[in-house]
Write a protein that holds these residues in place. Structure first.
Motif, PDB file in Angstrom:
ATOM      1  N   PHE A  95      27.336  51.142  43.393  1.00 28.58           N
ATOM      2  CA  PHE A  95      28.099  50.714  44.558  1.00 28.58           C
ATOM      3  C   PHE A  95      29.584  50.892  44.293  1.00 28.58           C
ATOM      4  O   PHE A  95      30.065  50.605  43.198  1.00 28.58           O
ATOM      5  CB  PHE A  95      27.816  49.243  44.896  1.00 28.58           C
ATOM      6  N   GLU A  96      30.280  51.366  45.320  1.00 30.55           N
ATOM      7  CA  GLU A  96      31.729  51.548  45.253  1.00 30.55           C
ATOM      8  C   GLU A  96      32.394  50.397  46.007  1.00 30.55           C
ATOM      9  O   GLU A  96      31.930  50.003  47.084  1.00 30.55           O
ATOM     10  CB  GLU A  96      32.112  52.878  45.891  1.00 30.55           C
ATOM     11  N   HIS A  97      33.470  49.889  45.428  1.00 27.18           N
ATOM     12  CA  HIS A  97      34.254  48.787  46.001  1.00 27.18           C
ATOM     13  C   HIS A  97      35.696  49.275  46.081  1.00 27.18           C
ATOM     14  O   HIS A  97      36.324  49.533  45.050  1.00 27.18           O
ATOM     15  CB  HIS A  97      34.117  47.572  45.070  1.00 27.18           C
ATOM     16  N   LEU A  98      36.200  49.465  47.295  1.00 34.13           N
ATOM     17  CA  LEU A  98      37.569  49.932  47.512  1.00 34.13           C
ATOM     18  C   LEU A  98      38.383  48.816  48.142  1.00 34.13           C
ATOM     19  O   LEU A  98      37.924  48.163  49.087  1.00 34.13           O
ATOM     20  CB  LEU A  98      37.578  51.145  48.443  1.00 34.13           C
ATOM     21  N   LEU A 107      42.714  49.644  44.678  1.00 35.66           N
ATOM     22  CA  LEU A 107      41.744  49.362  43.628  1.00 35.66           C
ATOM     23  C   LEU A 107      40.432  50.051  43.981  1.00 35.66           C
ATOM     24  O   LEU A 107      39.996  50.010  45.133  1.00 35.66           O
ATOM     25  CB  LEU A 107      41.510  47.854  43.519  1.00 35.66           C
ATOM     26  N   ARG A 108      39.832  50.700  42.979  1.00 34.81           N
ATOM     27  CA  ARG A 108      38.497  51.281  43.146  1.00 34.81           C
ATOM     28  C   ARG A 108      37.655  50.844  41.962  1.00 34.81           C
ATOM     29  O   ARG A 108      38.023  51.052  40.803  1.00 34.81           O
ATOM     30  CB  ARG A 108      38.545  52.810  43.176  1.00 34.81           C
ATOM     31  N   VAL A 109      36.526  50.195  42.274  1.00 33.82           N
ATOM     32  CA  VAL A 109      35.612  49.738  41.232  1.00 33.82           C
ATOM     33  C   VAL A 109      34.227  50.285  41.542  1.00 33.82           C
ATOM     34  O   VAL A 109      33.735  50.135  42.656  1.00 33.82           O
ATOM     35  CB  VAL A 109      35.543  48.197  41.162  1.00 33.82           C
ATOM     36  N   THR A 110      33.608  50.906  40.551  1.00 28.66           N
ATOM     37  CA  THR A 110      32.232  51.353  40.675  1.00 28.66           C
ATOM     38  C   THR A 110      31.355  50.376  39.903  1.00 28.66           C
ATOM     39  O   THR A 110      31.591  50.125  38.710  1.00 28.66           O
ATOM     40  CB  THR A 110      32.053  52.773  40.103  1.00 28.66           C
ATOM     41  N   PHE A 111      30.366  49.816  40.605  1.00 31.16           N
ATOM     42  CA  PHE A 111      29.430  48.872  39.996  1.00 31.16           C
ATOM     43  C   PHE A 111      28.090  49.542  39.752  1.00 31.16           C
ATOM     44  O   PHE A 111      27.692  50.438  40.498  1.00 31.16           O
ATOM     45  CB  PHE A 111      29.230  47.662  40.916  1.00 31.16           C
ATOM     46  N   ARG A 112      27.381  49.083  38.738  1.00 32.50           N
ATOM     47  CA  ARG A 112      26.086  49.690  38.393  1.00 32.50           C
ATOM     48  C   ARG A 112      25.059  49.502  39.497  1.00 32.50           C
ATOM     49  O   ARG A 112      24.191  50.345  39.695  1.00 32.50           O
ATOM     50  CB  ARG A 112      25.559  49.164  37.067  1.00 32.50           C
ATOM     51  N   ASP A 113      25.154  48.385  40.252  1.00 33.60           N
ATOM     52  CA  ASP A 113      24.209  48.126  41.333  1.00 33.60           C
ATOM     53  C   ASP A 113      24.789  47.061  42.262  1.00 33.60           C
ATOM     54  O   ASP A 113      25.867  46.497  42.001  1.00 33.60           O
ATOM     55  CB  ASP A 113      22.843  47.704  40.802  1.00 33.60           C
ATOM     56  N   GLN A 114      24.079  46.796  43.344  1.00 33.24           N
ATOM     57  CA  GLN A 114      24.560  45.835  44.334  1.00 33.24           C
ATOM     58  C   GLN A 114      24.641  44.422  43.766  1.00 33.24           C
ATOM     59  O   GLN A 114      25.530  43.659  44.119  1.00 33.24           O
ATOM     60  CB  GLN A 114      23.684  45.865  45.576  1.00 33.24           C
ATOM     61  N   GLU A 115      23.738  44.083  42.891  1.00 34.42           N
ATOM     62  CA  GLU A 115      23.772  42.745  42.298  1.00 34.42           C
ATOM     63  C   GLU A 115      25.039  42.538  41.469  1.00 34.42           C
ATOM     64  O   GLU A 115      25.655  41.468  41.508  1.00 34.42           O
ATOM     65  CB  GLU A 115      22.525  42.484  41.448  1.00 34.42           C
ATOM     66  N   ALA A 116      25.468  43.554  40.732  1.00 34.06           N
ATOM     67  CA  ALA A 116      26.716  43.454  39.965  1.00 34.06           C
ATOM     68  C   ALA A 116      27.898  43.244  40.909  1.00 34.06           C
ATOM     69  O   ALA A 116      28.802  42.448  40.619  1.00 34.06           O
ATOM     70  CB  ALA A 116      26.921  44.707  39.114  1.00 34.06           C
ATOM     71  N   LEU A 117      27.898  43.938  42.048  1.00 34.85           N
ATOM     72  CA  LEU A 117      28.946  43.748  43.052  1.00 34.85           C
ATOM     73  C   LEU A 117      28.933  42.323  43.583  1.00 34.85           C
ATOM     74  O   LEU A 117      29.977  41.693  43.732  1.00 34.85           O
ATOM     75  CB  LEU A 117      28.765  44.755  44.190  1.00 34.85           C
ATOM     76  N   ARG A 118      27.739  41.793  43.844  1.00 32.72           N
ATOM     77  CA  ARG A 118      27.623  40.410  44.348  1.00 32.72           C
ATOM     78  C   ARG A 118      28.139  39.394  43.332  1.00 32.72           C
ATOM     79  O   ARG A 118      28.735  38.386  43.706  1.00 32.72           O
ATOM     80  CB  ARG A 118      26.169  40.105  44.691  1.00 32.72           C
ATOM     81  N   GLN A 119      27.908  39.643  42.060  1.00 31.79           N
ATOM     82  CA  GLN A 119      28.339  38.721  41.011  1.00 31.79           C
ATOM     83  C   GLN A 119      29.848  38.808  40.743  1.00 31.79           C
ATOM     84  O   GLN A 119      30.439  37.874  40.199  1.00 31.79           O
ATOM     85  CB  GLN A 119      27.570  39.010  39.712  1.00 31.79           C
ATOM     86  N   TYR A 120      30.452  39.890  41.138  1.00 29.68           N
ATOM     87  CA  TYR A 120      31.884  40.132  40.913  1.00 29.68           C
ATOM     88  C   TYR A 120      32.765  39.138  41.659  1.00 29.68           C
ATOM     89  O   TYR A 120      33.717  38.582  41.091  1.00 29.68           O
ATOM     90  CB  TYR A 120      32.181  41.569  41.344  1.00 29.68           C
ATOM     91  N   HIS A 129      32.985  35.705  40.068  1.00 23.73           N
ATOM     92  CA  HIS A 129      33.245  35.716  38.628  1.00 23.73           C
ATOM     93  C   HIS A 129      34.609  35.070  38.343  1.00 23.73           C
ATOM     94  O   HIS A 129      35.591  35.322  39.051  1.00 23.73           O
ATOM     95  CB  HIS A 129      33.211  37.155  38.096  1.00 23.73           C
ATOM     96  N   PRO A 130      34.720  34.240  37.304  1.00 24.78           N
ATOM     97  CA  PRO A 130      35.989  33.545  37.001  1.00 24.78           C
ATOM     98  C   PRO A 130      37.194  34.471  36.812  1.00 24.78           C
ATOM     99  O   PRO A 130      38.308  34.117  37.206  1.00 24.78           O
ATOM    100  CB  PRO A 130      35.681  32.782  35.703  1.00 24.78           C
ATOM    101  N   VAL A 131      37.000  35.641  36.234  1.00 20.02           N
ATOM    102  CA  VAL A 131      38.118  36.573  36.038  1.00 20.02           C
ATOM    103  C   VAL A 131      38.614  37.080  37.397  1.00 20.02           C
ATOM    104  O   VAL A 131      39.820  37.150  37.641  1.00 20.02           O
ATOM    105  CB  VAL A 131      37.713  37.747  35.111  1.00 20.02           C
ATOM    106  N   HIS A 132      37.694  37.408  38.286  1.00 23.58           N
ATOM    107  CA  HIS A 132      38.087  37.848  39.632  1.00 23.58           C
ATOM    108  C   HIS A 132      38.770  36.703  40.376  1.00 23.58           C
ATOM    109  O   HIS A 132      39.781  36.912  41.057  1.00 23.58           O
ATOM    110  CB  HIS A 132      36.865  38.346  40.409  1.00 23.58           C
ATOM    111  N   GLN A 133      38.252  35.507  40.250  1.00 25.48           N
ATOM    112  CA  GLN A 133      38.853  34.363  40.929  1.00 25.48           C
ATOM    113  C   GLN A 133      40.256  34.067  40.396  1.00 25.48           C
ATOM    114  O   GLN A 133      41.136  33.654  41.152  1.00 25.48           O
ATOM    115  CB  GLN A 133      37.945  33.129  40.800  1.00 25.48           C
ATOM    116  N   GLN A 134      40.479  34.309  39.117  1.00 24.16           N
ATOM    117  CA  GLN A 134      41.828  34.164  38.543  1.00 24.16           C
ATOM    118  C   GLN A 134      42.783  35.157  39.207  1.00 24.16           C
ATOM    119  O   GLN A 134      43.920  34.816  39.543  1.00 24.16           O
ATOM    120  CB  GLN A 134      41.769  34.394  37.035  1.00 24.16           C
ATOM    121  N   PHE A 135      42.311  36.393  39.419  1.00 25.97           N
ATOM    122  CA  PHE A 135      43.119  37.402  40.096  1.00 25.97           C
ATOM    123  C   PHE A 135      43.415  36.971  41.536  1.00 25.97           C
ATOM    124  O   PHE A 135      44.556  37.088  42.001  1.00 25.97           O
ATOM    125  CB  PHE A 135      42.408  38.756  40.080  1.00 25.97           C
TER     126      PHE A 135
END
Length: 102
Positions: free
Chosen positions: A2-5, A59-72, A75-81
């Protein structure tokens, strides 16, 4: 996969120091958040004449699958951002879509 732009548009409180801090933080995501296959981020340097919308950072992030995108998202690191954006974000555009590498 999955791509996240993401395109960020900032208000007048956005400074060069804040820009550097945001980019530095983004560049740590791959090592700190599981499921990220690839990540790029940078300042918009387009020379397009009609670029009047003011989106500054991409920002462009490629995730291994949809579940990884959902967990992103939670995630505490993302929430810090996300907390770093407080008070300076005018708008954001997010696009997520499945991709295949054949």
């Amino acid at each position: 996969m999955f791509e996240h732009l993401v395109s960020f548009k900032f208000n007048e409180t956005y400074t060069a120091d804040k820009e550097k801090a945001l980019l530095d933080m983004l560049m740590t995501f791959k090592e700190r958040i599981p499921g990220i296959v690839e990540l790029t981020a940078g300042v918009n340097v387009t020379e397009e004449v009609d670029n009047i919308h003011g989106y500054t950072l991409g920002l462009r992030v490629t995730f291994r699958d949809q579940e990884a995108l959902r967990q992103y998202g939670p995630h505490p690191v993302h929430q810090q951002f996300v907390k770093m954006l407080d008070g300076m974000l005018e708008n954001v555009v997010v696009i997520d879509y499945p991709i295949s590498r054949t």
